[in-house]
Structures are given as C-alpha cells and as structure tokens.
Motif scaffolding. Sequence first.
Motif, mmCIF file in Angstrom:
data_model
loop_
_atom_site.group_PDB
_atom_site.id
_atom_site.type_symbol
_atom_site.label_atom_id
_atom_site.label_comp_id
_atom_site.label_asym_id
_atom_site.label_seq_id
_atom_site.Cartn_x
_atom_site.Cartn_y
_atom_site.Cartn_z
ATOM 1 N N PRO A 32 -17.226 -2.557 -14.287
ATOM 2 C CA PRO A 32 -18.492 -3.128 -13.818
ATOM 3 C C PRO A 32 -18.373 -4.595 -13.403
ATOM 4 C CG PRO A 32 -18.872 -1.785 -15.754
ATOM 5 C CD PRO A 32 -17.385 -1.890 -15.590
ATOM 6 N N TYR A 33 -17.526 -5.369 -14.111
ATOM 7 C CA TYR A 33 -17.311 -6.755 -13.698
ATOM 8 C C TYR A 33 -16.688 -6.804 -12.306
ATOM 9 C CZ TYR A 33 -18.365 -8.879 -18.242
ATOM 10 O OH TYR A 33 -18.990 -9.315 -19.374
ATOM 11 N N ILE A 34 -15.708 -5.957 -12.071
ATOM 12 C CA ILE A 34 -15.044 -5.923 -10.759
ATOM 13 C C ILE A 34 -16.031 -5.507 -9.677
ATOM 14 C CG2 ILE A 34 -13.216 -4.809 -9.421
ATOM 15 C CD1 ILE A 34 -11.634 -4.545 -12.025
ATOM 16 N N GLN A 35 -16.859 -4.497 -9.966
ATOM 17 C CA GLN A 35 -17.865 -4.061 -8.998
ATOM 18 C C GLN A 35 -18.856 -5.180 -8.679
ATOM 19 O OE1 GLN A 35 -19.276 -0.411 -11.036
ATOM 20 N NE2 GLN A 35 -18.798 0.654 -9.134
ATOM 21 N N THR A 36 -19.302 -5.874 -9.713
ATOM 22 C CA THR A 36 -20.250 -6.983 -9.503
ATOM 23 C C THR A 36 -19.647 -8.049 -8.615
ATOM 24 O OG1 THR A 36 -21.260 -6.592 -11.668
ATOM 25 C CG2 THR A 36 -21.627 -8.746 -10.660
ATOM 26 N N PHE A 37 -18.391 -8.363 -8.874
ATOM 27 C CA PHE A 37 -17.712 -9.362 -8.047
ATOM 28 C C PHE A 37 -17.634 -8.900 -6.595
ATOM 29 C CE2 PHE A 37 -13.843 -11.417 -6.366
ATOM 30 C CZ PHE A 37 -14.185 -12.744 -6.583
ATOM 31 N N GLY A 38 -17.352 -7.605 -6.383
ATOM 32 C CA GLY A 38 -17.281 -7.082 -5.019
ATOM 33 C C GLY A 38 -18.630 -7.088 -4.332
ATOM 34 N N TYR A 39 -19.677 -6.644 -5.032
ATOM 35 C CA TYR A 39 -21.013 -6.608 -4.448
ATOM 36 C C TYR A 39 -21.543 -8.002 -4.121
ATOM 37 C CZ TYR A 39 -21.587 -1.639 -5.549
ATOM 38 O OH TYR A 39 -21.464 -0.280 -5.591
ATOM 39 N N SER A 40 -21.038 -9.031 -4.793
ATOM 40 C CA SER A 40 -21.537 -10.395 -4.553
ATOM 41 C C SER A 40 -21.192 -10.887 -3.153
ATOM 42 C CB SER A 40 -20.976 -11.353 -5.603
ATOM 43 O OG SER A 40 -19.588 -11.550 -5.436
ATOM 44 N N PHE A 41 -20.291 -10.203 -2.474
ATOM 45 C CA PHE A 41 -19.915 -10.571 -1.102
ATOM 46 C C PHE A 41 -20.601 -9.685 -0.071
ATOM 47 C CE2 PHE A 41 -16.247 -11.841 -3.718
ATOM 48 C CZ PHE A 41 -16.193 -13.188 -3.397
ATOM 49 N N THR A 42 -21.658 -8.969 -0.496
ATOM 50 C CA THR A 42 -22.359 -8.055 0.412
ATOM 51 C C THR A 42 -23.857 -8.349 0.403
ATOM 52 O OG1 THR A 42 -22.828 -6.337 -1.251
ATOM 53 C CG2 THR A 42 -20.648 -6.289 -0.210
ATOM 54 N N ASN A 43 -24.563 -7.655 1.299
ATOM 55 C CA ASN A 43 -26.026 -7.749 1.340
ATOM 56 C C ASN A 43 -26.663 -6.504 0.733
ATOM 57 O OD1 ASN A 43 -25.435 -5.852 3.259
ATOM 58 N ND2 ASN A 43 -26.619 -6.799 4.912
ATOM 59 N N TRP A 44 -26.015 -5.917 -0.252
ATOM 60 C CA TRP A 44 -26.489 -4.697 -0.915
ATOM 61 C C TRP A 44 -27.890 -4.914 -1.472
ATOM 62 C CZ3 TRP A 44 -25.513 -3.154 -6.547
ATOM 63 C CH2 TRP A 44 -25.901 -1.824 -6.758
ATOM 64 N N THR A 45 -28.761 -3.913 -1.294
ATOM 65 C CA THR A 45 -30.144 -4.016 -1.773
ATOM 66 C C THR A 45 -30.334 -3.422 -3.160
ATOM 67 O OG1 THR A 45 -30.769 -1.897 -0.767
ATOM 68 C CG2 THR A 45 -31.002 -3.890 0.596
ATOM 69 N N GLN B 254 -30.345 -0.192 -3.776
ATOM 70 C CA GLN B 254 -30.767 1.198 -3.626
ATOM 71 C C GLN B 254 -30.027 1.901 -2.494
ATOM 72 O OE1 GLN B 254 -35.025 1.024 -3.121
ATOM 73 N NE2 GLN B 254 -35.413 0.569 -5.273
ATOM 74 N N SER B 255 -29.872 1.231 -1.387
ATOM 75 C CA SER B 255 -29.198 1.843 -0.244
ATOM 76 C C SER B 255 -27.703 1.970 -0.510
ATOM 77 C CB SER B 255 -29.421 0.988 1.011
ATOM 78 O OG SER B 255 -28.643 1.486 2.081
ATOM 79 N N PRO B 256 -27.108 3.121 -0.176
ATOM 80 C CA PRO B 256 -25.662 3.280 -0.364
ATOM 81 C C PRO B 256 -24.842 2.523 0.670
ATOM 82 C CG PRO B 256 -26.581 5.246 0.662
ATOM 83 C CD PRO B 256 -27.735 4.352 0.334
ATOM 84 N N THR B 257 -25.500 2.011 1.692
ATOM 85 C CA THR B 257 -24.787 1.264 2.733
ATOM 86 C C THR B 257 -25.094 -0.217 2.613
ATOM 87 O OG1 THR B 257 -26.616 1.567 4.298
ATOM 88 C CG2 THR B 257 -24.868 3.241 4.287
ATOM 89 N N PHE B 258 -24.128 -1.032 2.949
ATOM 90 C CA PHE B 258 -24.302 -2.479 2.903
ATOM 91 C C PHE B 258 -23.232 -3.113 3.781
ATOM 92 C CE2 PHE B 258 -22.183 -0.865 -0.893
ATOM 93 C CZ PHE B 258 -20.921 -1.401 -0.750
ATOM 94 N N ASP B 259 -23.431 -4.360 4.118
ATOM 95 C CA ASP B 259 -22.505 -5.094 4.982
ATOM 96 C C ASP B 259 -21.836 -6.219 4.211
ATOM 97 O OD1 ASP B 259 -23.212 -3.550 7.263
ATOM 98 O OD2 ASP B 259 -25.020 -4.796 7.512
ATOM 99 N N GLN C 37 -32.659 -7.887 -3.714
ATOM 100 C CA GLN C 37 -31.482 -8.629 -3.230
ATOM 101 C C GLN C 37 -30.361 -8.497 -4.267
ATOM 102 O OE1 GLN C 37 -33.100 -12.582 -2.644
ATOM 103 N NE2 GLN C 37 -33.790 -12.082 -0.570
ATOM 104 N N ALA C 38 -29.831 -7.277 -4.366
ATOM 105 C CA ALA C 38 -28.845 -6.987 -5.401
ATOM 106 C C ALA C 38 -27.546 -7.758 -5.183
ATOM 107 C CB ALA C 38 -28.573 -5.487 -5.450
ATOM 108 N N GLY C 39 -27.113 -7.866 -3.936
ATOM 109 C CA GLY C 39 -25.886 -8.613 -3.657
ATOM 110 C C GLY C 39 -26.017 -10.072 -4.057
ATOM 111 N N TYR C 40 -27.166 -10.659 -3.759
ATOM 112 C CA TYR C 40 -27.439 -12.045 -4.139
ATOM 113 C C TYR C 40 -27.483 -12.183 -5.661
ATOM 114 C CZ TYR C 40 -29.806 -16.613 -3.901
ATOM 115 O OH TYR C 40 -30.142 -17.937 -4.021
ATOM 116 N N ALA C 41 -28.098 -11.198 -6.332
ATOM 117 C CA ALA C 41 -28.157 -11.214 -7.795
ATOM 118 C C ALA C 41 -26.765 -11.080 -8.402
ATOM 119 C CB ALA C 41 -29.055 -10.080 -8.293
#
Length: 314
Positions: free
Chosen positions: A32-45, A47-52, A281-285
């Motif tokens: 989960p730490y690794i995933q959080t670090f990865g998501y922090s570089f995206t605009n993931w919301t 809920q949506s499975p897609t993100f940039d 704003q999950a990526g921002y969080a």
Amino acid sequence: MSHVANSKGRGGFIAGFLILPLALYLTFVIWPYIQTFGYSFTNWTGQSPTFDFVGLDNYSALMKDEVFGGALLHNLLLLVFVPAITILIALFFAFMLNAGGRSGAGGVQGVAGSALYKVIYFFPQVLSLAILAVLFGAVYRSDEGGLLNGFLTKLGLVDPAHPIEWLNEPNFVLWCLLLVVVWHGVGFYLVLFSAAMQSVPKDIYEAALLDGAGRAQTFFKVTLPLLWDSVQTSAVYLGIAAMDMFVLVSTMTSGQFGGGPDHHSEVMATVLMRNFLYFGQAGYACAMGVVMLALTLILSAITLRATRREHVEF
C-alpha cells in the motif's frame, strides 16, 4: 559435514516460519505504501479505474496550498508540545509514585496509595478516542451546561450570558485538543516510566539522599539519566501521535472532517481525508500522505539523534 547440515536445517526451519509473516507484511503494509507513492504522481479520483500521469504537479500544488501549509504548522506545534508536556507530567507522577515518599525503615518508597494512583492515572488509556471525543465534547460545551464553562461561571470568571465557545474559538481550539491528547496519554507513559524506575536499585536513591541530594536533584541527576532510553522511545511515539490527530479533530471540531473554525484546528490528516473522500482528489491526497510519511520518518530520526546519549548502567 553434520554441523553444516544442521546449520542449513536450522536456517530452513527459521525461514519457513518467516515466509508467511513476511509475505503478509509485504502485501498489507509495504505494497500500500508503494501504491500510494505511485498514485501521488497521477490525477486519480479514487473511483475511476483510469487516470493520467501528472508528474510532480500534485507536489507543486501542495507547496501553494495554504490550508495544507496551515495544517502542517499545527502538526508541528503539536509535535513540540504534546511529547514535552506528556513526558514531563508522566515523569513527575512516576517519580512521586515510586520514589517521592518519605524514606523510612523500608528504604525509599513512593507516596502513600501509589498503587491506587497508578490505576486512576491509567484509566483514561482504556477509553477509545471516540469516547474521549464525546466526553470532552461535554467538557467544552459552549453553554453554561458545559463542565468547563460551568466551573468558570461559578468562579465568576465567565459571564453566564456569554460563555466561551472553546471549540469554536480560533485561539483556543488547538490547545483544547492538545489537552485531550495529554490527558489520554499521561497514564500510559506513567506506567511505562514506573516499570523502568522499579528496575532501578533502591540503593542508588538511598545513596543520593544520604549524600544530601534533594528530591529535585535526585530526579534530574539520578532518575532522568537512568530512564533516558524510555523517554527517548516515548518522544518518538508521541511525535507520531501528534502527526496524526485525525480522530479527535474530525469528531470534536466543526467542518467537513473537522478542522474548524476556519481551518484553525486543521491537521494534515483531515486535509488529506477531505481531498480524498469529499473533493475526489485521490492523487493529490496520496501526495499529502507521502509528505506525511516523509516528515514522520525525518522527525523520528531527528528525535532519536537529538536525544541520543551514552547508556547509563547500574
């Protein structure tokens, strides 16, 4: 050959016991730490499975976020006062309960009724934070029915027609929360320090008293150096607690996920949860979570380094 075989057999036996716990730890903690670090570089919301991929945009936005900056300052303020006040009070009570009584034929001892006091002081530790929020919500009620306002009204310090709204006063709200954390934590660290003090030979205290040392000198010259390892560990754990504070802030203060009034009780965890669950704003969080993790690790390392001293043996 038999020695080598036994060593390999023992190593395989130990590895067999470690594989499953290690796999669980990697799956439910490290991943989960690794995933959080990865998501922090995206605009993931969230809920949506897609993100940039947005690179460092989330981190650059954090640098300009005044709400997050204010929350960071509040966490740092708590980081200074929560460990300092809690440890000082716990050390004082632990010393009084173990070596603060009069020395008699039985040697140095605690104050009368010390066993009962330990139970009383530890009682807040058995209460959950949710119960604490309800309990202190009644203490800080913004009318004469509140325990604190009622007490101050009886003393003539507060006008009954204009009671103090403790949790809605920008200058008071953070200190009210700090008081709850200290009240909750003192009992646990009192027991921790008491256990450490009981391992110290009473002869050391008796020798200090025979040499003319007073209670204050005995505390600072004998007790504190011998308990320094426990104090150091307590400072780290209390620092981590001060960097969180989500439960109390979100349940005791106004606003979406707490933080009121007007962000004066905001902490990083409440800003993070608001962005993740309310604003989407999950990526921002996640970027906030990475910053919180980095700050916690850095501050823990600094605390351990700053409080390091030579081990005192007895």
